[in-house]
Design a protein around this motif. Structure first.
Motif, PDB file in Angstrom:
ATOM      1  N   ASP A 385       0.835  -1.214   0.000  1.00  0.00           N
ATOM      2  CA  ASP A 385       0.000   0.000   0.000  1.00  0.00           C
ATOM      3  C   ASP A 385       0.864   1.256   0.000  1.00  0.00           C
ATOM      4  OD1 ASP A 385      -2.263  -1.552   0.016  1.00  0.00           O
ATOM      5  OD2 ASP A 385      -2.560  -1.439   2.186  1.00  0.00           O
ATOM      6  N   SER A 388       2.720   1.586  -3.466  1.00  0.00           N
ATOM      7  CA  SER A 388       1.796   1.874  -4.565  1.00  0.00           C
ATOM      8  C   SER A 388       1.026   3.170  -4.342  1.00  0.00           C
ATOM      9  CB  SER A 388       0.793   0.719  -4.735  1.00  0.00           C
ATOM     10  OG  SER A 388       1.460  -0.491  -5.019  1.00  0.00           O
ATOM     11  N   ARG A 389       1.189   3.762  -3.139  1.00  0.00           N
ATOM     12  CA  ARG A 389       0.538   5.028  -2.798  1.00  0.00           C
ATOM     13  C   ARG A 389      -0.978   4.918  -2.932  1.00  0.00           C
ATOM     14  NH1 ARG A 389       4.706   9.232  -5.884  1.00  0.00           N
ATOM     15  NH2 ARG A 389       6.588   8.578  -4.751  1.00  0.00           N
ATOM     16  N   VAL A 390      -1.490   3.865  -2.313  1.00  0.00           N
ATOM     17  CA  VAL A 390      -2.942   3.638  -2.311  1.00  0.00           C
ATOM     18  C   VAL A 390      -3.417   3.619  -0.862  1.00  0.00           C
ATOM     19  CG1 VAL A 390      -2.911   2.374  -4.488  1.00  0.00           C
ATOM     20  CG2 VAL A 390      -2.593   1.120  -2.337  1.00  0.00           C
ATOM     21  N   THR A 394      -5.868  -1.594   0.816  1.00  0.00           N
ATOM     22  CA  THR A 394      -6.158  -1.895  -0.589  1.00  0.00           C
ATOM     23  C   THR A 394      -5.647  -3.277  -0.977  1.00  0.00           C
ATOM     24  OG1 THR A 394      -6.092   0.444  -1.212  1.00  0.00           O
ATOM     25  CG2 THR A 394      -5.788  -1.181  -2.977  1.00  0.00           C
ATOM     26  N   ALA A 430      -2.485  -3.796  -6.807  1.00  0.00           N
ATOM     27  CA  ALA A 430      -2.753  -2.624  -5.964  1.00  0.00           C
ATOM     28  C   ALA A 430      -2.465  -1.323  -6.709  1.00  0.00           C
ATOM     29  CB  ALA A 430      -1.932  -2.695  -4.685  1.00  0.00           C
ATOM     30  N   ALA A 431      -1.498  -1.349  -7.603  1.00  0.00           N
ATOM     31  CA  ALA A 431      -1.158  -0.151  -8.376  1.00  0.00           C
ATOM     32  C   ALA A 431      -2.108   0.064  -9.555  1.00  0.00           C
ATOM     33  CB  ALA A 431       0.274  -0.252  -8.885  1.00  0.00           C
TER      34      ALA A 431
END
Length: 538
Positions: A385, A388-390, A394, A430-431
């Motif tokens: 997370d 992936s900067r989510v 996620t 995730a990305a």
């Protein structure tokens, strides 16, 4: 030759026995196939044959295992090296030298065999497995399938009386798998070698097996004739399931047996066709032009052009070493390119950061665990997370969709093959990439796990992603792919709809296609649906 007498085994900390009250006898000179779902204890059973279980695994073994009259609990493991040869699931993990020829000779050197004996056996093994051209190649530069053949060869040079193989054809293309199985049959028939094989791709081995050992999952082992065992086994190849659907008795174990029975079935389905799959006319989400990959003087990919439409699954097939993995890595941006460009939404993944490339193209490598490096599933998900900067959670939500119930506290190496694959896929998804590349994703998956994974792959395509599956699993490709691209020596030699490509190839045709030819049925599910419709109409 091999006897288990009231053998039970439990791993440390486990709640139940992996093996329970196992009594069996495998005579000399038999080829014995071991089947069962992932995680039921097949590798444990194989490890007990030469004492690796429990000496290197821990746990408690009760009962007695003997090989050629030798008790595995009483003699040092090195004394079994001359009696039992073992080939594990991961060839690279077992290599101890740098080149192919050195690896083939290593075991004999440890036994102090004469130089002329070693040279003769190396040459014989190179020819037997068709790897003479790899003699001087560094092991780490070989494809997964080539490594697997070398691992088998390194054991064969010792001329063991018993050969134990765990998933020996999982990384091999269909032709190479036939070559290896042919070599094993020669050992069985000509030298009286006892061969024990655990294999999820049952369709490759069943017709050659003298005995079948099935592990239903409760720790027991059921032994019997293959034809008898297949009547009720939950792990069966397509020809057996086709025979069940058609009501054949006895059930066929090979394509040849099935074709002899299929005349009436083909007549019942004459004039009917499987439902058409979507044409590859969607807008490409990835375009590659003039892509070339080389390693020194060796060219792995030769100037290929490729368009990948959204919403479609493409199966990338070809013999071992044809350039499939090199192409996938070049498309993703992490692999080296000698020339060529890749365009995903106006961006070349090879020209951006690793995080940026992952947002464009996700890649699950042959050994999925290479992307897992933390101690728990939860830690892997949290790190994913962040990278992936989510939003937090996620990756975990994706994992729950792909494989519900995977414990947060479990170490990734303790997951089943299917669970580990799902975790890596969740990390990549995730990305939210528009393109997903999967390199041999069905290695180590049983039939039921592959069915679940097929649903996952189709869902990815239905979400609008372009999905590429590099695989030697012709049955999986037939069931999931809209399009098949075949590579040879770094070039595309065939490209088109799945039915047209696989039915025209003896090597890449699934069993049902071979049985039902010239009709273009590919899977048992298609035939079952057509038979059901026929009965309704009647």
């Amino acid at each position: 030759m091999i006897r288990f007498e009231k053998v039970s085994f439990r791993y440390d900390g486990a709640d139940s026995d992996a093996l329970r009250d196992v009594d069996l006898h495998i005579p000399e000179g038999e080829l014995c196939l071991v089947t069962g779902r992932t995680g039921v204890g097949k590798s444990t059973l194989l490890g007990a044959v030469n004492g690796l279980v429990p000496r290197f695994t821990g746990g408690r073994l009760r009962g007695r295992v003997t090989v050629g009259g030798l008790d595995t609990a009483r003699l040092p493991l090195q004394e079994f090296a001359e009696v039992v040869g073992v080939v594990g699931q991961d060839p690279l993990a077992g290599f101890v030298t740098d080149t192919v020829e050195e690896e083939l000779a290593y075991g004999m050197e440890q036994r102090g065999l004469a130089a002329e004996v070693m040279r003769k056996r190396v040459e014989e093994t190179l020819d037997l497995l068709g790897i003479a051209e790899l003699r001087n190649r560094p092991l780490r530069t070989l494809s997964g399938g080539q490594q697997q053949r070398v691992a088998i060869g390194a054991v064969l040079t010792n001329h063991p009386a018993v050969l134990v193989l765990d998933e020996p054809t999982s990384a091999l293309d269909p032709t190479a798998a036939e070559d290896v199985l042919g070599a094993l049959l020669r050992l069985v028939h000509d030298l009286g070698t006892t061969v024990v094989v655990a294999e999820h791709r049952v369709e490759r081995v069943l017709q050659y097996a003298d005995r079948l050992l099935h592990l239903p999952g409760d720790g027991t082992v059921v032994s019997g004739e293959p034809a008898d065992m297949m009547r009720h086994s939950d792990v069966a190849p397509p020809v057996v399931r086709l025979g069940r659907a058609a009501g054949w008795d006895p059930l066929p174990l090979s394509v040849r047996d099935a074709r002899r029975r299929a005349t009436e079935l083909r007549e019942r389905l004459a004039g009917r066709r499987p439902p058409p799959r979507p044409a590859n006319d969607a807008t490409p989400v990835l375009r590659a032009r003039g892509l070339t990959v080389s390693y020194g003087r060796d060219i792995a990919v030769r100037g290929v052009d490729l368009d990948l439409p959204g919403g479609r699954v493409t199966a990338l097939m070809g013999r071992n070493g044809s350039g499939k993995s090199s192409l996938l890595w070049a498309l993703q941006g992490s692999g080296t390119r000698a020339s060529g460009v890749v365009d995903v939404a106006g961006v070349d993944p090879g020209g951006v950061s690793a995080a940026g490339a992952r947002a464009l193209v996700g890649l699950v490598p042959q050994t999925a665990s290479d992307l897992l490096y933390l101690d728990t599933v939860a830690a892997e998900c949290r790190q994913c997370d962040r990278e992936s900067r989510v939003p937090p959670g996620t990756c975990r939500a994706l994992l729950d969709t792909l494989a519900p119930g995977v414990p947060d506290a479990r170490h990734p190496r303790d997951l089943s093959e299917g669970q580990r694959l799902a975790l890596v896929l969740a990390v990549q998804l995730a990305a939210a990439p528009g393109v997903m590349l999967l390199d041999e994703p069905t290695r180590g998956l049983d039939h039921h796990a592959k069915e679940r994974f097929r649903t996952v792959v189709r869902r990815l395509a239905d979400e609008g992603r372009a999905v590429v599956v590099a695989t030697h699993d012709v049955e999986f490709a037939a069931a999931v792919a809209d399009r098949v691209v075949v590579m040879a020596e770094g070039e595309f030699v065939a490209d088109g709809p799945t039915a047209r490509i696989v039915t025209s190839s003896p090597a890449f045709a699934p069993q049902v296609a071979k049985v039902m030819a010239p009709q273009q049925w590919l899977t048992v599910a298609q035939v079952e649906a057509a038979l059901s419709d026929s009965e309704v109409v009647a």
